[in-house]
Design a protein around this motif. Structure first.
Motif, mmCIF file in Angstrom:
data_model
loop_
_atom_site.group_PDB
_atom_site.id
_atom_site.type_symbol
_atom_site.label_atom_id
_atom_site.label_comp_id
_atom_site.label_asym_id
_atom_site.label_seq_id
_atom_site.Cartn_x
_atom_site.Cartn_y
_atom_site.Cartn_z
ATOM 1 N N SER A 327 137.765 127.900 47.319
ATOM 2 C CA SER A 327 138.078 128.053 45.900
ATOM 3 C C SER A 327 139.267 127.229 45.409
ATOM 4 C CB SER A 327 138.354 129.538 45.608
ATOM 5 O OG SER A 327 139.339 130.042 46.495
ATOM 6 N N LEU A 328 139.960 126.509 46.307
ATOM 7 C CA LEU A 328 141.083 125.690 45.865
ATOM 8 C C LEU A 328 140.601 124.295 45.454
ATOM 9 C CD1 LEU A 328 143.804 126.698 48.479
ATOM 10 C CD2 LEU A 328 143.199 127.789 46.319
ATOM 11 N N TYR A 329 141.511 123.506 44.903
ATOM 12 C CA TYR A 329 141.155 122.183 44.388
ATOM 13 C C TYR A 329 141.496 121.119 45.431
ATOM 14 C CZ TYR A 329 140.361 124.391 39.918
ATOM 15 O OH TYR A 329 139.855 125.182 38.905
ATOM 16 N N ASN A 337 148.356 123.303 44.322
ATOM 17 C CA ASN A 337 147.418 124.423 44.259
ATOM 18 C C ASN A 337 148.159 125.753 44.142
ATOM 19 O OD1 ASN A 337 144.296 124.189 44.653
ATOM 20 N ND2 ASN A 337 145.142 122.496 45.858
ATOM 21 N N PHE A 341 147.778 128.294 40.761
ATOM 22 C CA PHE A 341 147.267 129.660 40.786
ATOM 23 C C PHE A 341 148.364 130.683 40.496
ATOM 24 C CE2 PHE A 341 143.786 127.477 42.789
ATOM 25 C CZ PHE A 341 142.673 128.182 42.343
ATOM 26 N N ILE A 344 148.653 130.790 36.783
ATOM 27 C CA ILE A 344 147.549 131.535 36.180
ATOM 28 C C ILE A 344 147.836 133.030 36.194
ATOM 29 C CG2 ILE A 344 145.129 132.218 36.525
ATOM 30 C CD1 ILE A 344 144.600 129.335 37.449
ATOM 31 N N TYR A 345 148.496 133.497 37.268
ATOM 32 C CA TYR A 345 148.829 134.918 37.373
ATOM 33 C C TYR A 345 150.135 135.272 36.671
ATOM 34 C CZ TYR A 345 145.017 135.764 40.645
ATOM 35 O OH TYR A 345 143.773 135.905 41.207
ATOM 36 N N VAL A 388 147.048 132.098 48.947
ATOM 37 C CA VAL A 388 147.159 131.893 47.501
ATOM 38 C C VAL A 388 146.578 133.094 46.744
ATOM 39 C CG1 VAL A 388 146.286 130.498 45.576
ATOM 40 C CG2 VAL A 388 147.224 129.381 47.608
ATOM 41 N N SER A 389 145.507 133.698 47.284
ATOM 42 C CA SER A 389 144.864 134.830 46.591
ATOM 43 C C SER A 389 145.756 136.068 46.551
ATOM 44 C CB SER A 389 143.520 135.164 47.255
ATOM 45 O OG SER A 389 143.703 135.796 48.514
#
Length: 486
Positions: A327-329, A337, A341, A344-345, A388-389
């Motif tokens: 799911s990362l870029y 990355n 993310f 975003i949070y 990251v999640s």
């Protein structure tokens, strides 16, 4: 007589040596395993043997034909299933089969007898688009397309990654039947039970053949890679007031079809909860409702205190999610990355900078912070994606088959990260097709036909169904399914 001969084959991509003086032979009609971690060079070797890539040095023959000088002859004689689903998602089952028959200058009618045993299992779905099939059915279609021109050699690059244990067993039963027709099979797989179904295996690592022999010989010789020691962890001790997930009578219907059919369960804070089921059992649909990506037809549910019907945007802010597809870029660096993310949070810049340094040090990635993520080995990517999640310290993280295609030693390292997160109070909700990973969970639910068929600790389930391990428990329950996996 050897069906395949590889002599000192090398292949480089710039300064990266994918294959380094690789040599081995495969006997006619043999099932030969090619095993090793992501980035070992397996796919490059497959592509060379299928005449899709030229070697930089060395020679190789398939059925006596040279892979450089006699490409056309080889292409008429080999079938190839690459690691990623190779068919056309927007074509129907039947259209895909006819396309591959045309490609090889034959017809479905001419080749039907050679695929009858496999294709007959999915033929009733011939008008369904390939993209709408479950993992097991996709693999049966891909195998049918690879066999339609009646090849003498079949190359399978991790054909069962992401496929449930029952469907995997079915596929290998088909491969055994193909061997009886004197078809030579070369297969790579991260699953040890599949490795043991090969007659011989070659262990490839960093582009070099490290060893060749029977499965037992190779797995024993390289036990540190393929059979690392298990992990012990303390089971969470929570109470009902600590529930992070509460679900009652949840239903998701598509017309008259109930993908999720009246399920109820709870998950405690800090618990590692395994959510198992065969392809098509309803796991992903249920997970989409819990993560706010889909709305239930009926029933109620709360995740980290928020209602899944009315507060799905709040749920998305307070959970972590890692999909089975990376799911990362790939064209952003490791640090970029993380920053993307975290932003975003809603994390603040100072906190992002501090926690980034801490994370890179913990993962021993500090010297790779400016590397493009796409250049990292799969195991590193998976560990980074998980980290990251949970970077924003969510109440729960959802992991959808997070270790698909990863070797056992790297999977063990990944689970150490999961245990660390659980010890910090993060609830882990995980789906997996590796039944040794199911043993690591505090509790497990197993879905069959949209319902939760069983729930309990691994020890409880093994005792209840009188089975020696979770693989046997899963197989016992999954084979009771009455609806098609699609």
């Amino acid at each position: 007589m050897n069906a395949i001969e590889v002599n000192n084959v090398s292949k480089s991509y710039g300064t990266v040596k994918a294959l380094d003086q690789v040599s081995f032979t495969v006997g006619k009609g043999e099932i030969f395993g090619l095993i090793g971690p992501d980035g070992a060079g397996k796919t490059s070797l497959y592509r060379i043997l299928c005449t899709l890539l030229l070697p930089d040095g060395g020679t190789a023959t398939v059925d006596g034909y040279d892979v450089v000088k006699q490409m056309k002859e080889i292409r008429r004689r080999v079938g190839y299933m690459p690691g990623r689903f190779s068919l056309y998602q927007d074509l129907t089952v039947e259209e895909n089969l006819h396309f591959f028959a045309d490609l090889f200058g034959t017809t479905v009618e001419q080749g039907y007898d050679s695929i009858r045993a496999i294709y007959s299992q999915i033929e009733r779905f011939k008008d369904r688009k390939a993209g709408a099939l479950s993992g097991g059915m996709k693999q049966k279609l891909a195998l049918s397309c690879a066999l339609i021109h009646q090849p003498s050699v079949l190359f399978l690059d991790e054909p069962t990654t992401g496929v449930d244990p029952v469907s995997r067993k079915e596929l290998w039963e088909m491969l055994t039947a193909l061997k009886e027709r004197d078809i030579t099979i070369v297969a790579s797989t991260p699953y040890l039970d599949e490795v043991r179904r090969c007659e011989r295996v070659a262990y490839l690592s960093q582009g070099v053949i490290q060893g060749i022999g029977t499965p037992d010989e190779v797995l024993s010789r390289f036990a540190d890679v393929f059979n690392p020691p298990g992990i012990e962890h303390d089971e969470v001790a929570g109470t009902a007031s600590d529930n992070v997930i509460e679900v009652e009578h949840l239903v998701k219907a598509f017309g008259s079809f109930h993908a999720v059919d009246d399920i109820s369960f709870t998950v405690k804070r800090g618990e590692i909860f395994g959510f198992l089921g065969a392809n098509g059992a309803g796991k992903t649909t249920a997970m989409h409702m819990l993560t706010g990506l889909n709305q239930p037809t009926s029933g109620t549910g709360r995740v980290v205190g928020y209602d899944i019907r009315t507060e799905h945007e709040q749920i998305k802010k307070h959970i972590g999610y890692m999909s089975q597809r990376f799911s990362l870029y790939g064209d952003l660096t490791v640090a970029e990355n993380i920053r993307l993310f975290a932003g975003i949070y809603g994390m603040k810049d100072e906190e992002i900078a501090r926690k980034t340094d801490e994370l890179l040090a913990r993962l021993q990635f500090a010297e790779h912070k400016n590397d493009l993520v796409g250049s990292l080995p799969l195991g590193w990517k998976q560990k980074l994606a998980f980290s990251v999640s949970i970077f924003h310290e969510p109440g729960i993280v959802f992991l959808d088959e997070p270790t698909g295609g990863v070797d056992p030693a790297t999977r063990r390292q990944f689970w150490e990260l999961i245990f660390d997160a659980a010890h910090r109070g993060i609830t882990v909700f995980v789906t997996t097709h590796y039944m040794d990973e199911a043993e690591y969970c505090d509790r497990i639910s197993i879905m069959v036909d949209g319902k939760i068929k069983a729930m309990g600790t691994p020890a409880e389930l093994k005792s209840r169904y009188n089975q020696p391990d979770m693989d046997h428990v899963f197989t016992h329950l999954a084979r009771q399914a009455t609806r098609s996996s699609d």
